[in-house]
Scaffold this active site. Structure first.
Site, short mmCIF file in Angstrom:
data_model
loop_
_atom_site.label_atom_id
_atom_site.label_comp_id
_atom_site.label_asym_id
_atom_site.label_seq_id
_atom_site.Cartn_x
_atom_site.Cartn_y
_atom_site.Cartn_z
N SER A 1 -46.30 -6.70 19.32
CA SER A 1 -46.65 -5.91 20.49
C SER A 1 -47.98 -5.21 20.25
O SER A 1 -48.11 -4.35 19.37
CB SER A 1 -45.57 -4.87 20.79
OG SER A 1 -46.03 -4.04 21.83
N HIS B 1 -47.28 -9.99 22.75
CA HIS B 1 -46.52 -9.18 23.71
C HIS B 1 -47.41 -8.01 24.15
O HIS B 1 -47.92 -7.25 23.32
CB HIS B 1 -45.24 -8.65 23.06
CG HIS B 1 -44.36 -7.88 24.00
ND1 HIS B 1 -43.45 -8.47 24.84
CD2 HIS B 1 -44.26 -6.54 24.23
CE1 HIS B 1 -42.82 -7.55 25.55
NE2 HIS B 1 -43.31 -6.35 25.20
N ASP C 1 -47.82 -4.70 26.68
CA ASP C 1 -47.09 -3.69 27.47
C ASP C 1 -48.00 -2.99 28.46
O ASP C 1 -48.95 -2.31 28.05
CB ASP C 1 -46.49 -2.65 26.52
CG ASP C 1 -45.41 -3.24 25.65
OD1 ASP C 1 -44.45 -3.79 26.21
OD2 ASP C 1 -45.54 -3.17 24.41
N MET D 1 -48.05 -0.11 31.25
CA MET D 1 -47.28 1.05 31.75
C MET D 1 -48.12 1.83 32.76
O MET D 1 -49.31 2.02 32.55
CB MET D 1 -46.96 1.98 30.57
CG MET D 1 -46.27 1.30 29.42
SD MET D 1 -46.03 2.47 28.08
CE MET D 1 -45.33 1.38 26.83
N HIS E 1 -45.37 -7.59 29.69
CA HIS E 1 -44.19 -6.79 30.05
C HIS E 1 -44.67 -5.65 30.95
O HIS E 1 -45.29 -4.70 30.48
CB HIS E 1 -43.58 -6.27 28.73
CG HIS E 1 -42.43 -5.33 28.92
ND1 HIS E 1 -41.95 -4.55 27.88
CD2 HIS E 1 -41.65 -5.03 29.99
CE1 HIS E 1 -40.94 -3.82 28.32
NE2 HIS E 1 -40.74 -4.08 29.60
N MET F 1 -44.21 -2.46 32.95
CA MET F 1 -43.37 -1.27 33.16
C MET F 1 -44.04 -0.48 34.27
O MET F 1 -44.61 0.59 34.05
CB MET F 1 -43.28 -0.48 31.85
CG MET F 1 -42.32 -1.11 30.86
SD MET F 1 -42.65 -0.61 29.16
CE MET F 1 -43.86 -1.84 28.73
N MET G 1 -34.24 -4.35 26.59
CA MET G 1 -34.84 -3.17 25.97
C MET G 1 -33.85 -2.55 24.97
O MET G 1 -32.73 -2.18 25.34
CB MET G 1 -35.21 -2.13 27.03
CG MET G 1 -36.35 -2.53 27.96
SD MET G 1 -37.83 -3.15 27.14
CE MET G 1 -38.27 -1.78 26.08
N ASP H 1 -36.74 -6.06 22.62
CA ASP H 1 -37.97 -5.26 22.63
C ASP H 1 -37.66 -3.79 22.32
O ASP H 1 -37.05 -3.09 23.12
CB ASP H 1 -38.63 -5.39 24.01
CG ASP H 1 -40.01 -4.77 24.04
OD1 ASP H 1 -40.53 -4.39 22.98
OD2 ASP H 1 -40.57 -4.67 25.15
C1 DX5 Z 1 -41.76 -0.09 24.67
C2 DX5 Z 1 -42.48 -1.41 24.70
C3 DX5 Z 1 -42.38 -2.17 23.45
C4 DX5 Z 1 -43.03 -1.49 22.28
C5 DX5 Z 1 -42.28 -1.92 21.04
O1 DX5 Z 1 -41.75 0.46 25.93
O2 DX5 Z 1 -41.95 -2.23 25.72
O3 DX5 Z 1 -42.89 -3.50 23.59
O4 DX5 Z 1 -44.39 -1.82 22.14
O5 DX5 Z 1 -42.75 -1.16 19.99
P1 DX5 Z 1 -41.90 -0.90 18.68
O6 DX5 Z 1 -41.70 -2.25 18.04
O7 DX5 Z 1 -42.80 0.00 17.91
O8 DX5 Z 1 -40.61 -0.28 19.08
ZN ZN Z 2 -42.56 -4.42 25.70
#
Ligand code: DX5
Ligand code: ZN
Length: 221
Positions: free
Chosen positions: A9, A34, A36, A38, A67, A69, A138, A176
């Site tokens: 990630s 991956h 993220d 947000m 991903h 969010m 999650m 994740d």
């Molecule tokens: C959290 C993200 C994850 C995050 C995982 O909201 O969706 O993808 O980056 O990070 P770690 O592996 O540090 O929990």
């Molecule tokens: Zn994620």
């Protein structure tokens, strides 16, 4: 047999050295990136947006798993395709018309993922599982990297695997949040196909060998 995929990630990468970290993943045993996204509304944090994703996909030479969010993700499906996304995951909790959203993602030529918050019951996917290429389970509450793994996830992975088999679906199970060398094998044994790992990879002394170790653990399980 298709291996269990390791998806570092990028949220946990060093943004001051983003190209270096992307190239580290390119040269490693990782299978996917991956990413993220947000929006500060669906989750209480803002990560990064389109220009940064563009900079990542410019250098990434492995499949890009995005991903989202964010609320109302339908607005940006085309844009994420144009930015080089291979798999686009939306949150179950953010989609009023999930079936329509999945079709729209696939119409753009991407595979379609659905992420479930830790409180969201697997049974809610009964009527859509055959349309979903990947379920992102999650194992922390979304919004931040570096949180601890929620143990209830194992049970949910088993339930999801049962649902996929019962429906004859082709869906991948991605985990994740809080993935480490301590839970990787157990997750794979429960049915996981993709392991996302952020802090465990990027906060380690040698991210390349951390990825290799996770890959070995996941694929011997
Ligand atoms: C959290 C993200 C994850 C995050 C995982 O909201 O969706 O993808 O980056 O990070 P770690 O592996 O540090 O929990
Ligand atoms: Zn994620």
């Amino acid at each position: 047999m298709v291996p269990v995929r390791i998806a570092p990630s990028i949220l946990a990468a060093d943004f001051g050295n983003l190209q270096r970290d992307v190239e580290m993943v390119n040269a490693s045993e990782a299978h996917w990136f991956h990413i993220d996204i947000m929006d500060g509304v669906f989750v209480p944090n803002i990560s990064f947006g389109m220009p940064v994703l563009k900079a990542i996909t410019k250098h990434a030479n492995k499949p890009v798993d995005v991903h989202l969010m964010i609320v109302d993700p339908d607005r940006y499906i085309k844009t994420f395709k144009e930015l080089g996304t291979d798999n686009l995951t939306v949150h179950y909790e953010a989609c009023t018309h999930l079936h329509r959203t999945l079709q729209a993602i696939k119409a753009e030529g991407m595979t379609a993922g659905v992420a479930l918050n830790p409180h969201t019951n697997i049974s809610l996917l009964e009527d859509t599982i055959n349309d979903i290429d990947l379920v992102c389970m999650m194992s922390v509450n979304p919004g931040f990297g570096g949180q601890s793994f929620i143990e209830n996830t194992y049970k949910k992975v088993t339930q999801l695997k049962e649902l996929i088999e019962k429906k004859g679906a082709n869906t991948l199970i991605e985990i994740d949040g809080g993935v480490t060398d301590q839970n990787a094998e157990k997750l794979v044994n429960a049915g996981a196909d993709v392991l996302v790992a952020g802090s465990f990879v990027f906060r380690s002394d040698d991210p390349t060998s951390t990825i290799a170790n996770l890959n070995t653990l996941a694929n011997k399980a």
